[in-house]
Every structure is written in C-alpha cells, then in structure tokens.
Design a protein around this motif. Structure first.
Motif, PDB file in Angstrom:
ATOM      1  N   PHE A 178      44.786  40.938  26.139  1.00 49.38           N
ATOM      2  CA  PHE A 178      45.968  41.448  26.844  1.00 49.38           C
ATOM      3  C   PHE A 178      45.637  42.723  27.613  1.00 49.38           C
ATOM      4  CE2 PHE A 178      49.370  44.616  26.694  1.00 49.38           C
ATOM      5  CZ  PHE A 178      50.289  44.023  27.546  1.00 49.38           C
ATOM      6  N   LYS A 179      44.967  43.667  26.945  1.00 46.95           N
ATOM      7  CA  LYS A 179      44.612  44.928  27.593  1.00 46.95           C
ATOM      8  C   LYS A 179      43.663  44.681  28.770  1.00 46.95           C
ATOM      9  CE  LYS A 179      45.416  48.673  26.395  1.00 46.95           C
ATOM     10  NZ  LYS A 179      46.420  49.680  26.694  1.00 46.95           N
ATOM     11  N   SER A 182      45.531  43.000  31.598  1.00 43.01           N
ATOM     12  CA  SER A 182      46.499  43.933  32.170  1.00 43.01           C
ATOM     13  C   SER A 182      45.805  44.881  33.138  1.00 43.01           C
ATOM     14  CB  SER A 182      47.181  44.768  31.082  1.00 43.01           C
ATOM     15  OG  SER A 182      47.976  43.953  30.263  1.00 43.01           O
ATOM     16  N   ARG A 183      44.659  45.384  32.771  1.00 38.88           N
ATOM     17  CA  ARG A 183      43.906  46.262  33.652  1.00 38.88           C
ATOM     18  C   ARG A 183      43.442  45.503  34.882  1.00 38.88           C
ATOM     19  NH1 ARG A 183      38.922  46.413  35.720  1.00 38.88           N
ATOM     20  NH2 ARG A 183      38.042  45.603  33.821  1.00 38.88           N
ATOM     21  N   THR A 185      44.842  42.881  36.249  1.00 44.63           N
ATOM     22  CA  THR A 185      45.997  42.583  37.091  1.00 44.63           C
ATOM     23  C   THR A 185      46.406  43.801  37.881  1.00 44.63           C
ATOM     24  OG1 THR A 185      46.766  40.956  35.510  1.00 44.63           O
ATOM     25  CG2 THR A 185      48.394  41.764  37.064  1.00 44.63           C
ATOM     26  N   ASP A 186      46.327  44.981  37.271  1.00 43.35           N
ATOM     27  CA  ASP A 186      46.724  46.209  37.959  1.00 43.35           C
ATOM     28  C   ASP A 186      45.773  46.598  39.077  1.00 43.35           C
ATOM     29  OD1 ASP A 186      48.862  46.446  36.277  1.00 43.35           O
ATOM     30  OD2 ASP A 186      47.900  47.924  34.937  1.00 43.35           O
TER      31      ASP A 186
END
Length: 190
Positions: A178-179, A182-183, A185-186
């Motif tokens: 997830f982390k 998430s990074r 995707t950002d």
C-alpha cells in the motif's frame, strides 16, 4: 520469516525485481512503519511474557522499552503462587499501612511471595506489589512493548527476522505494498 525473503517476495509483487522503483531503504522504512500500525490496531501483537526481578519495597519499575503492563501472573521465586490484581483504593481500604509490609523471610531470604498487585495506566512505568518485595522475589508478567525497529543506517544482517509473528506477515506485506503503490501513484502521471 527473514526480512530479505519478505523483500524478495514483495519485489516480485511490485514488479520491481531490481529495486529501481522502490529502494531498499524505502521498503525498510515501510516495514518499520508497519510494526507500529499493526500494534496500534492489535495491541496484543506487542505483548511480551517475561520475568522481572523485583526490587525491595512495594513500588516496582516496568522493564525498559515497555509501553504498559498487561498482568502480573504469578510468583516465580521463591514460591510459584498466583498473584491477583487489585485497585490501589481497595488495597488502601483493606490494609492501611501496606507500603510498609514485606514478604516473610527466613535468615534474610524471602520464603513467601507476592499476593496482590496494583497498576494504574496513568502511571505506566510502575506497578505496586503487596506485600512489599524483598531481594530475591521474581514474578512472571505480561507487558506490551514497542517493537524494535530495523536500523536503516546500518542495514540488515542476512538473517534478520521480521519482528512480529508469522501470523502478521500478510498484514505487513499489504501495508508495504500500500505504501509503495501510494508513493508511486503520487509521483507518476498516467
């Protein structure tokens, strides 16, 4: 499970076998974060059972690195009797001068054990025992401890293990993925 094995599995899942998108340091930071998140959601994940050598008197210190006491289970030395929990108010009502009490001794060595303990979460670093301990009293306790983090600066040794039980490996993998995603995707434009 070894951390190196976990990271190998994650790199396949993340389609990053060569560590180009997510560095070793990033994955290690996410692993360390996962410990805190898991223990926050399931406090029992950080529970340790251990023995404490008591100091003379009623006031006892919690082990280094502990967060809070769960229970004082039983005496280990010099006897192996159970220990019951009681509130400080109830003990104050029953035994006015209980702080000046001590276990029975024979030639300076304890021959009886602790009967009761008091713990207040507002003062998590200490607990109290009745009767007061003598040098040589030892008890079996359960307490919550913060999970030791892996040191990002020194890196891992080849045999470093995950610091939670195997039952938490799926949660650890999901947290790190997830982390990582998430990074990713950002920072990318589709």
């Amino acid at each position: 499970m070894k951390v190196s094995d976990l990271f190998s599995e994650l790199r396949v899942f993340l389609f990053d076998p060569d560590g180009i998108s997510w560095s070793y340091e990033e994955l290690l930071a996410y692993l360390n974060e996962s410990y805190g998140s898991i223990v926050g959601l399931k406090p029992s994940a950080g529970i340790i059972r251990g023995e404490i050598d008591l100091v003379p008197g009623t006031k006892q210190e919690m082990p280094a690195g502990s967060i809070n006491l769960v229970s004082v289970e039983r005496n280990i030395a010099p006897v192996t009797t159970p220990i019951k929990s009681i509130s400080m108010d109830a003990l104050d009502s029953m035994v006015y001068d209980w702080h000046s009490s001590s276990v029975e001794t024979n030639a300076g060595s304890p021959v009886s054990g602790i009967e009761l303990y008091c713990y207040d979460e507002k003062e998590p670093d200490v607990f109290f025992v009745y009767p007061g301990a003598m040098s040589g009293n030892k008890v079996d306790v359960q307490y919550r401890k913060s999970i030791e983090r892996h040191d990002i600066n020194t890196g891992l040794l080849p045999d470093d293990e995950i610091r939670l039980g195997d039952e938490y490996i799926p949660a650890i993998k999901n947290y790190i993925a997830f982390k990582a995603f998430s990074r990713d995707t950002d920072s990318t434009i589709d």
